[in-house]
Design an enzyme around this catalytic site. Structure first.
Site, mmCIF file in Angstrom:
data_model
loop_
_atom_site.group_PDB
_atom_site.id
_atom_site.type_symbol
_atom_site.label_atom_id
_atom_site.label_comp_id
_atom_site.label_asym_id
_atom_site.label_seq_id
_atom_site.Cartn_x
_atom_site.Cartn_y
_atom_site.Cartn_z
ATOM 1 N N GLN A 1 0.817 -1.208 0.000
ATOM 2 C CA GLN A 1 0.000 0.000 0.000
ATOM 3 C C GLN A 1 0.856 1.266 0.000
ATOM 4 O O GLN A 1 0.315 2.368 -0.116
ATOM 5 C CB GLN A 1 -0.914 0.026 1.234
ATOM 6 C CG GLN A 1 -1.943 -1.085 1.278
ATOM 7 C CD GLN A 1 -2.693 -1.136 2.592
ATOM 8 O OE1 GLN A 1 -2.735 -2.166 3.251
ATOM 9 N NE2 GLN A 1 -3.316 -0.033 3.002
ATOM 10 N N PHE B 1 -6.014 -3.865 3.497
ATOM 11 C CA PHE B 1 -6.677 -3.578 4.773
ATOM 12 C C PHE B 1 -5.739 -2.982 5.818
ATOM 13 O O PHE B 1 -6.021 -3.034 7.002
ATOM 14 C CB PHE B 1 -7.335 -4.836 5.336
ATOM 15 C CG PHE B 1 -8.230 -5.552 4.369
ATOM 16 C CD1 PHE B 1 -9.363 -4.945 3.865
ATOM 17 C CD2 PHE B 1 -7.919 -6.832 3.939
ATOM 18 C CE1 PHE B 1 -10.178 -5.595 2.938
ATOM 19 C CE2 PHE B 1 -8.730 -7.496 3.031
ATOM 20 C CZ PHE B 1 -9.862 -6.873 2.532
ATOM 21 N N GLU C 1 0.582 -1.747 4.548
ATOM 22 C CA GLU C 1 1.005 -0.358 4.605
ATOM 23 C C GLU C 1 2.462 -0.252 5.018
ATOM 24 O O GLU C 1 3.280 0.324 4.321
ATOM 25 C CB GLU C 1 0.119 0.441 5.558
ATOM 26 C CG GLU C 1 0.516 1.908 5.638
ATOM 27 C CD GLU C 1 -0.433 2.736 6.483
ATOM 28 O OE1 GLU C 1 -0.068 3.896 6.815
ATOM 29 O OE2 GLU C 1 -1.542 2.263 6.813
ATOM 30 N N ARG D 1 -5.396 8.117 16.831
ATOM 31 C CA ARG D 1 -6.711 8.119 16.177
ATOM 32 C C ARG D 1 -7.766 7.522 17.108
ATOM 33 O O ARG D 1 -8.919 7.962 17.099
ATOM 34 C CB ARG D 1 -6.652 7.358 14.857
ATOM 35 C CG ARG D 1 -7.949 7.456 14.057
ATOM 36 C CD ARG D 1 -7.785 6.931 12.638
ATOM 37 N NE ARG D 1 -7.174 7.886 11.761
ATOM 38 C CZ ARG D 1 -7.843 8.707 10.947
ATOM 39 N NH1 ARG D 1 -9.167 8.705 10.953
ATOM 40 N NH2 ARG D 1 -7.213 9.535 10.163
ATOM 41 N N ARG E 1 -7.852 -1.446 8.693
ATOM 42 C CA ARG E 1 -8.996 -0.635 8.300
ATOM 43 C C ARG E 1 -9.698 0.019 9.501
ATOM 44 O O ARG E 1 -10.233 -0.662 10.370
ATOM 45 C CB ARG E 1 -9.976 -1.545 7.569
ATOM 46 C CG ARG E 1 -11.058 -0.857 6.775
ATOM 47 C CD ARG E 1 -11.847 -1.893 6.020
ATOM 48 N NE ARG E 1 -12.758 -1.298 5.038
ATOM 49 C CZ ARG E 1 -13.480 -2.012 4.176
ATOM 50 N NH1 ARG E 1 -13.388 -3.338 4.176
ATOM 51 N NH2 ARG E 1 -14.268 -1.415 3.329
ATOM 52 N N PHE F 1 -7.928 1.994 11.612
ATOM 53 C CA PHE F 1 -6.693 2.552 12.183
ATOM 54 C C PHE F 1 -6.882 3.123 13.583
ATOM 55 O O PHE F 1 -6.474 4.224 13.888
ATOM 56 C CB PHE F 1 -6.162 3.634 11.241
ATOM 57 C CG PHE F 1 -4.694 3.918 11.384
ATOM 58 C CD1 PHE F 1 -3.756 3.065 10.847
ATOM 59 C CD2 PHE F 1 -4.254 5.041 12.052
ATOM 60 C CE1 PHE F 1 -2.390 3.330 10.967
ATOM 61 C CE2 PHE F 1 -2.895 5.315 12.198
ATOM 62 C CZ PHE F 1 -1.964 4.464 11.645
ATOM 63 N N ALA G 1 -5.936 5.515 5.449
ATOM 64 C CA ALA G 1 -6.693 6.586 6.113
ATOM 65 C C ALA G 1 -7.872 7.055 5.273
ATOM 66 O O ALA G 1 -8.333 8.189 5.425
ATOM 67 C CB ALA G 1 -5.780 7.770 6.452
ATOM 68 N N GLU H 1 -12.783 3.221 5.207
ATOM 69 C CA GLU H 1 -12.734 2.822 6.612
ATOM 70 C C GLU H 1 -14.017 3.059 7.407
ATOM 71 O O GLU H 1 -14.391 2.223 8.243
ATOM 72 C CB GLU H 1 -11.563 3.537 7.305
ATOM 73 C CG GLU H 1 -10.216 3.099 6.792
ATOM 74 C CD GLU H 1 -9.090 3.897 7.425
ATOM 75 O OE1 GLU H 1 -8.145 3.276 7.924
ATOM 76 O OE2 GLU H 1 -9.153 5.139 7.428
#
Length: 784
Positions: free
Chosen positions: A211, A242, A246, A324, A356, A358, A528, A729
């Site tokens: 990703q 997902f 990343e 987050r 997904r 985060f 994100a 997300e």
């Protein structure tokens, strides 16, 4: 900021390509098996295959390794260890605490220690298991609460305060407090981790399922002791990501590249499913201690949440995930006096990573749990308590600022929930379910309606940028390249629609090529929920530049004003004339008009102070709500989702077909996290749920037969791409309604006045424990 280009009006018709339900640009290739993934790329002559040798201890020093049996295995070409890495032995995305290969110390069961390179994938895997490793075991920390007690964490603890929680809590007419555990989740992408490293003249090419190609470029360059311009990373598509690809694709990319550089031959490193699950991190599990003060109607007066997440052995993205989570504890509710804390506990388990949502789902779930408890304590319908605590509508002063200081100016949760409440027949069905439960001693039904408010943007401001290239060829066809990656979500399709719309072309005239760091540099991860927002705007910027040049040329050649030239349906209308787009392009080429352009976009008005945990971290909010009805068997703990009504805010949707698909998929994936997907480590720290045979993701039989998904009619208040909203997300929070419907069904055993102690995932075993707890409490209350 560029001036908005209005849809072309030809005659009395408005023409546009955005907003249409086009199918996925690779859909035909997907269903025919012709779509090329990283492992499908034709292998070059001399390609070798690699496999990791993994730690069998959770925490230990390596006393010695005997590779004799490994090297004697047929087909083995080399064994690579940490000492063979020419550059930096690290692939951590933020903090450099994540070695590519363990160098003397192992910190979890499954940590890569060495790489075997052989002529085939099977021979490499077979040989990797033959190493004889002697360990000196060290004490292992296996639970987040144990790590918290030992003050062992991977980043400093964080705290967000507003007002005076202690004073407000002490003065509140009513109070609750308690604990909650919410488990993690395996990404379970269909395509596992894979990288194919190919030595090139003066550097290295890596074809990687990732990703974040730019980050892979950086870590590979560092591992090889090279500059970034020596390394190119390419990704045409992923079979799911997902968040699991990343940052954690870096391990596979760097290991493959190190082997390829040392042997000067192409090397492919592909993870077996069991190895993938043993090695890689997952969604963070969270433990909560919570307290809330409220009035007699259920209005929140004071909220405290203390969260401990399982970070694993290294930092990875645990800090941003926790941030987050802190910023989503409020969900859709105004919280006047708050004290929110988060600790990322260091444990001797896999280093957990992005997934997904985060951290947003983990933060919001704690608030929903408290609301659910408050409603039951007061004998009120949970929906009424939820609605009472919503942020105010825009234009209504007060109760519209989040705990981190951002004003909620685009709130549509009141209208959205009211619409869903009506269309789902929530009130009628709730009365029917209560009547049904009164006559059913074993099978119990439950119903819940829960809201979602989800912030959109990276919570690190500089990541909110993107670039794109658009080429128009002399035959009128268009090629687009941008920094986002395609993992099945339809990003390329939406970007194609944006470019086609800008140039007035039908979608068949536009194509997107593989994401490649040698084309668009310094890109952010596709994460994100910003993929379409960022890359769509960047591609629009590039296409708009070309459109302007063509309009100016057309006006100069055929008369009239450039502002009056219209592009629509692959035609150009200028000064009363119409011609094919390709015809105009051909004339422009002969006149030496530049037919390609780069584009760039940076999200405006973002700020964040990590020290005070305040600012304006989100560009806008996406909203949604879901009503779910379940049935549970109180003798076995089995359950079934009977019906789900979902209404989600995708703004002015770029592609309703893709967006509805994302909502459906996010709902079922989130439902799996909260109900069936249980991660379990034994007392030696070995993950025992590391295969499809031991880890249960939802199947088609788990989906409701009655599944009603609609998009809310709303135009984004923010200047997003065509006023659409992110849809990757936020839908994962919608199945909170499933979890609380299960809790509602259990509560019927205590006449809805006892709060069931239900942790997530709500497996059959967890449901049975909660059923027994409610029955015991009901008997005790009856005896009293």
């Amino acid at each position: 900021m560029n001036k908005t280009v209005e849809p072309a009006v030809i005659g009395s018709a408005v023409w546009q390509e955005v907003g249409k339900p086009h199918f996925h640009e690779s859909a035909v290739l997907h269903v025919t098996g012709e779509a090329t993934y990283a492992d499908d790329v034709p292998e070059l002559h001399g390609t070798l295959h690699a496999a990791f040798g993994l730690s069998q201890k959770a925490h230990a020093r390596i006393a010695g390794i005997d590779f004799s049996a490994v090297k004697a295995t047929p087909g083995v070409v080399a064994v690579i260890t940490a000492g063979d890495i020419p550059g930096v032995n690290d692939c951590g995305p933020i903090i450099h605490d994540d070695p590519i290969l363990a160098d003397g110390l192992v910190q979890y069961v499954g940590q890569p220690i060495f790489v075997v390179v052989a002529d085939t994938h099977a021979n490499a895997r077979r040989a990797a298991r033959k190493a004889v490793i002697s360990y000196q075991e060290l004490p292992a920390t296996l639970s987040p609460r144990a790590a918290r007690a030992a003050e062992s964490w991977v980043v400093p603890p964080m705290q967000l305060r507003r007002g005076e929680f202690e004073r407000a809590y002490a003065a509140a007419p009513r109070r609750i407090e308690g604990q909650l555990h919410v488990g993690g989740q395996e990404q379970f992408y269909l395509e596992g981790q894979v990288s194919y490293a190919i030595p090139r003249e003066g550097g290295m090419q890596v074809i990687c399922s990732t990703q974040h190609p730019s980050e892979m470029q950086h870590v590979v360059a560092h591992a090889l002791g090279l500059h970034s311009h020596h390394v190119s990373v390419e990704c045409r598509r992923m079979g799911g990501g997902f968040g699991g690809k990343e940052s954690q694709s870096a391990l596979w990319a760097t290991a493959a590249a190190v082997c390829a550089a040392r042997l000067k031959r192409p090397v492919k490193l592909r993870a077996d499913r069991d190895d993938d699950m043993l090695v890689t991190g997952k969604r963070h599990c969270f433990d909560y201690d919570y307290a809330a003060g409220f009035d007699e109607e259920g209005r929140l007066l004071a909220v405290q949440v203390d969260m401990v997440s399982r970070a694993g052995f290294s930092a990875d993205l645990s800090g941003p995930v926790a941030t987050r989570a802190v910023c989503h504890v409020d969900n859709a509710y105004y919280l006047p006096d708050v004290d929110i804390r988060a600790v990322c506990a260091k444990t001797n388990t896999q280093s957990n990573t992005a997934f997904r949502g985060f951290g947003g789902p983990q933060g919001a779930l704690a608030m929903e749990y408290m609301i659910d408890n408050i409603a039951r304590d007061l004998g009120r319908d949970p929906l009424d308590v939820r609605k009472l605590n919503f942020y105010n509508r825009p234009g209504q002063p007060g109760r519209d600022v989040t705990p981190y200081g951002q004003q909620v100016t685009d709130n549509v949760i009141h209208e959205l929930v009211a619409e869903l409440e009506a269309t789902s027949e929530y009130r009628v069905r709730r009365a029917q379910i209560r009547a049904w439960n009164a006559t059913s001693p074993v099978l119990k039904r439950g119903l819940a309606l829960t809201p979602v408010k989800f912030g959109i943007a990276f919570n690190v401001s500089h990541l909110n940028q993107a670039g794109a290239l658009v080429h128009v060829y002399v035959d009128g066809s268009v090629l687009v390249n941008h920094g986002g990656t395609e993992m099945g979500q339809g990003l390329h399709t939406k970007v194609m629609q944006v470019v086609a719309n800008e140039l007035g072309l039908t979608l068949d005239r536009v194509r997107v090529t593989a994401t490649d760091t040698s084309k668009v540099a310094n890109t952010s991860a596709t994460a994100a929920s910003t993929g379409s927002d960022l890359n769509g705007k960047a591609a629009q910027d590039a296409a708009r530049t070309i459109r302007r040049r063509l309009a100016e040329f057309a006006a100069e050649r055929f008369g009239g004003s450039a502002d009056e030239v219209r592009f629509a349906a692959s035609q150009v209308h200028v000064n009363g004339q119409a011609m094919d787009f390709a015809e105009l392009v051909g004339k422009a080429y002969l006149a030496r008009v530049q037919l390609w352009s780069d584009g760039f976009y940076a999200t405006p008005d973002l700020s964040w102070d990590s020290a005070t945990m305040t600012g304006h971290p989100f560009y806008y909010y996406a909203y949604g709500a879901a009503a779910s009805e379940v049935m549970i068997d109180t003798l076995t703990g089995e359950w079934k989702l009977l019906r789900a009504d979902v209404l989600h805010d995708a703004g002015q949707s770029l592609n309703p077909a893709l967006d509805i698909g994302q909502v459906e998929g996010g709902f079922i994936q989130g439902m799996g996290w909260l109900t069936t997907e249980e991660l379990w480590w034994n007392d030696q720290g070995r993950l025992m749920t590391h295969a499809p045979s031991t880890y249960k993701i939802p199947a088609i039989s788990d989906c409701p037969q009655d599944f009603r998904v609609r998009l809310f009619d709303n135009r984004n208040a923010a200047d997003s791409i065509h006023r659409s909203k992110a849809v990757g997300e936020p839908p994962l929070l919608l199945p909170f309604s499933v979890f609380f419907a299960i809790r509602d069904a259990i509560a019927s055993l205590g006449d809805y006045r006892i709060n069931p102690p239900l942790n997530a995932p709500a497996t059959s075993e967890e449901i049975l424990k909660s059923v027994e707890a409610v029955r015991t409490a009901a008997r005790t209350a009856g005896a009293a």
